[in-house]
Motif scaffolding. Structure first.
Motif, PDB file in Angstrom:
ATOM      1  N   GLU A   1       3.648  -6.940  -8.439  1.00  0.00           N
ATOM      2  CA  GLU A   1       2.580  -7.665  -9.138  1.00  0.00           C
ATOM      3  C   GLU A   1       1.266  -6.899  -9.094  1.00  0.00           C
ATOM      4  N   HIS A   2       1.037  -6.155  -8.018  1.00  0.00           N
ATOM      5  CA  HIS A   2      -0.206  -5.408  -7.863  1.00  0.00           C
ATOM      6  C   HIS A   2      -0.069  -3.960  -8.289  1.00  0.00           C
ATOM      7  N   GLY A   3       1.024  -3.632  -8.997  1.00  0.00           N
ATOM      8  CA  GLY A   3       1.161  -2.316  -9.586  1.00  0.00           C
ATOM      9  C   GLY A   3       1.653  -1.219  -8.671  1.00  0.00           C
ATOM     10  N   LEU A   4       2.190  -1.560  -7.515  1.00  0.00           N
ATOM     11  CA  LEU A   4       2.711  -0.538  -6.612  1.00  0.00           C
ATOM     12  C   LEU A   4       4.095  -0.087  -7.067  1.00  0.00           C
ATOM     13  N   GLU A   5       4.332   1.216  -7.008  1.00  0.00           N
ATOM     14  CA  GLU A   5       5.637   1.762  -7.332  1.00  0.00           C
ATOM     15  C   GLU A   5       6.592   1.497  -6.151  1.00  0.00           C
ATOM     16  N   PRO A   6       7.923   1.612  -6.376  1.00  0.00           N
ATOM     17  CA  PRO A   6       8.890   1.332  -5.301  1.00  0.00           C
ATOM     18  C   PRO A   6       8.664   2.160  -4.035  1.00  0.00           C
ATOM     19  N   ASP A   7       8.098   3.369  -4.193  1.00  0.00           N
ATOM     20  CA  ASP A   7       7.891   4.223  -3.017  1.00  0.00           C
ATOM     21  C   ASP A   7       6.449   4.166  -2.509  1.00  0.00           C
ATOM     22  N   GLU A   8       5.680   3.193  -2.978  1.00  0.00           N
ATOM     23  CA  GLU A   8       4.288   3.032  -2.538  1.00  0.00           C
ATOM     24  C   GLU A   8       4.175   1.791  -1.664  1.00  0.00           C
TER      25      GLU A   8
ATOM     26  N   TRP B   1       1.283  -0.524   1.092  1.00  0.00           N
ATOM     27  CA  TRP B   1      -0.024  -0.687   1.706  1.00  0.00           C
ATOM     28  C   TRP B   1       0.066  -0.306   3.191  1.00  0.00           C
ATOM     29  N   THR B   2      -0.967   0.303   3.695  1.00  0.00           N
ATOM     30  CA  THR B   2      -1.013   0.593   5.127  1.00  0.00           C
ATOM     31  C   THR B   2      -1.350  -0.694   5.878  1.00  0.00           C
ATOM     32  N   ARG B   3      -1.146  -0.672   7.181  1.00  0.00           N
ATOM     33  CA  ARG B   3      -1.402  -1.859   7.991  1.00  0.00           C
ATOM     34  C   ARG B   3      -2.859  -2.304   7.818  1.00  0.00           C
ATOM     35  N   GLY B   4      -3.034  -3.613   7.539  1.00  0.00           N
ATOM     36  CA  GLY B   4      -4.365  -4.165   7.352  1.00  0.00           C
ATOM     37  C   GLY B   4      -4.811  -4.213   5.907  1.00  0.00           C
ATOM     38  N   GLU B   5      -4.080  -3.529   5.022  1.00  0.00           N
ATOM     39  CA  GLU B   5      -4.403  -3.548   3.605  1.00  0.00           C
ATOM     40  C   GLU B   5      -3.505  -4.540   2.870  1.00  0.00           C
ATOM     41  N   GLY B   6      -3.807  -4.754   1.599  1.00  0.00           N
ATOM     42  CA  GLY B   6      -3.008  -5.654   0.780  1.00  0.00           C
ATOM     43  C   GLY B   6      -3.559  -7.073   0.786  1.00  0.00           C
ATOM     44  N   PRO B   7      -3.092  -7.905  -0.169  1.00  0.00           N
ATOM     45  CA  PRO B   7      -3.564  -9.288  -0.257  1.00  0.00           C
ATOM     46  C   PRO B   7      -3.132 -10.112   0.949  1.00  0.00           C
ATOM     47  N   GLU B   8      -3.782 -11.244   1.126  1.00  0.00           N
ATOM     48  CA  GLU B   8      -3.535 -12.098   2.286  1.00  0.00           C
ATOM     49  C   GLU B   8      -2.084 -12.574   2.342  1.00  0.00           C
ATOM     50  N   GLU B   9      -1.506 -12.903   1.187  1.00  0.00           N
ATOM     51  CA  GLU B   9      -0.127 -13.381   1.162  1.00  0.00           C
ATOM     52  C   GLU B   9       0.831 -12.301   1.667  1.00  0.00           C
TER      53      GLU B   9
END
Length: 374
Positions: free
Chosen positions: A134-141, A143-151
């Motif tokens: 939903e946020h446009g990340l590719e299958p091999d991408e 978020w690092t720890r602490g990043e990304g939406p709350e859900e």
């Protein structure tokens, strides 16, 4: 007549030399003895078990199977061996935690990778993948720890919580309830012990780093002992700490230190001149002095011989030997004043020796700084 006088003198001495300190009743009563013997019995049983498990070492060494790393049977043998080593006092707590946990971690990781936990983890994994897409990340991408939406963060926490729960279950499956309880109730302490055990295996030759760690432990031991007025123990710890500081300084300049050690007078010259870790406290002081690593420290009041301060703390530390204590200072006890003196010496020497890395001096002027550098 002489025998009678001798008896009288003996009674007088008994009267005027009554004990100034008394042992706690706990240390001498029968119940304490029973508990102590029971503990020693456990050590003996651990030794017996260790003898029975010697085949584990050879079988584990000979097992070249690629799947043996996650084999629960092999893991159970390794855990049994770790327990036997620990119960027989062949390894300390930190080693026990690492040696017992490592094979269990392998089994746990194997089950995770083989899909044994998919029933509980797959729904969370699919939800995480949907959020990433939903946020446009590719299958091999990712978020690092602490990043990304709350859900996403919440789902990731649930995923890790399930894995932690499964790991606790595996620990208990292998009879490691003590370690499961520790990880559940005090995870930081669990990880601290495991890391110490890991370093003892994979970084055991890192002497300088290990000695720095030991020195800091002595500092903390001294502080804890002083806080409960155990001043003798505090001074002994400070003395051991200074010995560690001197040793670290020699290890930082090994060639120079070893060269100077060979030139010491016979009484101080170590048998192993190429290994500072085997030198005595006194030898370390003399080598550091000759190397110029113990310069004098000046204040507006006095000029202090730091080598002399190190020897003074060494003398105070040596009262750990009862015979020396009785010969040189009978009936004395280490009090808060002596501890504060020892602590002051320690602080000065710590600063002089560079806080393990860089030389710092306590001086009052640029002139004295130039004198020390010479």
């Amino acid at each position: 007549m002489s025998d009678a006088m001798s008896d009288i003198n003996r009674e007088i001495r008994r009267s005027i030399l009554k004990p100034l300190v008394r042992r706690t009743q706990r240390a001498a009563d029968r119940n304490a003895l029973i508990v102590a013997l029971g503990r020693l019995d456990n050590i003996a049983l651990g030794n017996d078990l260790l003898g029975q498990l010697r085949d584990v070492l050879s079988s584990a060494h000979n097992d070249k199977s690629k799947k043996s790393w996650k084999d629960p049977v092999a893991a159970a043998k390794s855990v049994a061996l770790a327990k036997a080593l620990y119960d027989s006092r062949r390894i300390p707590t930190q080693h026990y935690v690492f040696f017992a946990v490592l094979p269990v971690e392998a089994v746990h990781d194997g089950r995770w990778m083989d899909g044994d936990y998919d029933k509980e983890l797959d729904p969370i994994s699919r939800a995480i993948e949907a959020i990433q897409k939903e946020h446009g990340l590719e299958p091999d991408e990712f978020w690092t720890r602490g990043e990304g939406p709350e859900e996403y963060t919440s789902l990731n926490s649930r995923y890790e919580a399930i894995l932690d729960m499964k790991f606790l279950e595996v620990l208990r499956e292998f009879g490691l309830d003590d370690l499961a309880d520790l990880k559940q109730q005090n995870p930081k302490e669990f990880e601290r012990l495991r890391e110490r055990g890991r370093r003892s295996v994979f970084h055991k030759d890192e002497y300088a780093l290990a000695i720095r760690d030991i020195v800091v432990q002595y500092e903390k031991d001294a502080s804890r002992a002083a806080s409960v007025k155990a001043y003798s123990a505090a001074v002994v710890s400070l003395g051991a700490g200074v010995e560690g500081l001197l040793l670290l300084r020699c290890l930082r300049s090994m060639q120079k230190a070893c060269r100077l050690a060979k030139k010491l007078q016979k009484r101080l010259r170590p048998q192993s001149t190429d290994d500072p870790t085997k030198w005595t406290f006194e030898t370390l002081i003399e080598v550091c002095l000759k190397a110029g690593w113990l310069p004098p420290v000046e204040t507006s009041v006095a000029r202090y011989n730091t080598a002399g301060l190190a020897h003074l703390l060494r003398f105070m530390r040596n009262y750990v030997h009862p015979g020396r204590h009785a010969r040189e200072s009978p009936w004395s006890e280490t009090d808060e004043r002596e501890y504060q003196d020892a602590n002051a010496i320690y602080v000065v020497l710590l600063s002089t020796l560079g806080k393990l890395r860089r030389r710092k001096t306590i001086t009052a002027s640029n002139k004295s700084m130039r004198q020390i550098s010479k």
